[in-house]
Enzyme design. Structure first.
Site: not given
Ligand SMILES: [Zn+2]
Length: 389
Positions: A187, A309
């Site tokens: 992330n 994503c």
């Protein structure tokens, strides 16, 4: 020789004066009562619902506050002399229906007409938000609106991170963040609320820690839940704006359906590799023909055409660009200035640097934003049950 009284008498020849009771009646009928006294005078009381611009900033700021030169405006000062001088200036500026209130706020109080103590910024806020206060479109009034407003960010990820940073910096008074996810090292390439030390902790806890360090005076509400048909109404209903930074279609449709039903503006951002999109879905706005998400995308795409994503990859800065534009839009909505991205969608490509804005229309037969009968609004649960994403 300086002759103030003669000057004022001359002004009375070109500016109409009215007494406080007439001004009050006109205000009730929709005219604007404009208190032009200085801040320290206004702070101890000002007519209820008056617009307040001090005489020193009047010509500069009134154009934004009252853009229509046809507006009926009643100027009020302490005694009726400064208002006479300013009324003349506004008439010269092009305002066609300007009046000066005789006797000013002194008479207003003596006649027992309603007044209020205006809300003002604390000294520490005057310092923190000084650059906002210098912009006429925001000013103290806009900053107070931001401080009293509530924004809900769905997803503390790539888009939600910059949104949260900038809303917190701007002084949005209450920021709710919904995310039940844990920070993962993958992330950190784009989700700038989190750090190496946050890996393995809840994203909303990491977000709260960072945002409170930036702006301790605002309220951050971390919500470790996943939105579903049962909890969405109660989680959203208290907020003035919702920012959808999710990366899955189930939640996007759910957020849309709830925002349409609850009449909350839904600022929407999405990214795909080098491409980004930003718009606001707000069918309940005053704008004609304002669509919802379903007007544009009536049904979810099949999963193979809707990679996340995690599957498709994304340039790390892209959700940052989208998030900053979403935050800009939310601040404009909450403070009440500028043209919004309602009925329009901004699409850009960072690989080729193309930026385009397209019109998007409401579908007259949309079962969601076209539904006028609250009783028969489509239920959320049917959709969620039938969605296989
Ligand atoms: Zn619709």
């Amino acid at each position: 020789m300086i002759q103030l009284n003669k000057y004022l008498d001359n002004l009375r020849g070109v500016i109409k004066e009215v007494d406080v009771n007439t001004a009050f009646q006109k205000q009730l009928q929709g005219a604007i009562l404009l208190d032009i006294r200085e801040k320290d005078e206004v702070n101890s009381g000002s007519p209820t619902n008056a617009i307040r611009i001090s005489k020193g900033m009047l010509e500069m700021n009134i154009v934004n506050e009252i853009p229509n030169s046809d507006t009926e405006i009643y100027l009020l000062c302490a005694s009726g002399r400064r208002s006479l001088v300013s009324a003349f200036a506004l008439q010269e500026l092009g305002y066609q229906h300007i009046y000066s209130v005789k006797g000013g706020f002194g008479d207003w109080k003596n006649q027992g007409l309603p007044f209020e103590i205006p809300k003002t910024l604390k000294p520490e806020d005057l310092e923190r938000y000084k650059r906002h206060l210098l912009i006429p479109e925001v000013g103290e009034k806009g900053q107070l609106k931001l401080l009293n407003s509530k924004a809900l960010i769905v997803g503390a990820g790539g888009i939600g991170s910059p949104v949260a940073w900038y809303l917190a910096a701007a002084g949005v008074g209450t920021i709710g963040i919904i995310d039940d996810d844990i920070v993962d090292r993958t992330n950190l390439q784009r989700q700038i609320l989190h750090t190496e030390n946050s890996v393995g902790t809840y994203k909303v806890d990491s977000a709260k820690e960072r945002l409170e360090a930036l702006n301790p005076a605002i309220k951050i509400i971390p919500i470790k839940e996943r939105l579903n048909a049962d909890n969405i109404d109660s989680l959203l209903s208290d907020y003035d704006v919702v920012l959808d930074g999710t990366d899955n279609f189930t939640t996007r449709y759910l957020i849309n359906d709830a925002c349409v039903k609850l009449k909350i503006p839904n600022v929407h951002g999405s990214v795909f590799r080098f491409e980004g999109q930003v718009t606001t879905f707000y069918p309940a706005s005053e704008q004609e023909n304002a669509p919802c998400y379903r007007c544009v995308y009536p049904t979810p795409p099949p999963p193979e055409l809707a990679p996340s994503c995690a599957e498709a990859g994304v340039l790390g800065v892209l959700p940052g660009m989208v998030g900053i534009m979403c935050a800009t839009e939310a601040i404009k909505i909450l403070a009440g200035f500028g043209t919004l991205m309602i009925g329009k969608i901004l699409c850009f490509n960072a690989l080729s640097w193309s930026f385009d804005i397209y019109d998007i229309d409401q579908k007259t037969d949309c079962p969601y934003c076209g539904c006028k009968d609250h009783e028969h609004y489509p239920s959320y649960s049917n959709y969620v049950a039938s969605c296989s994403l």
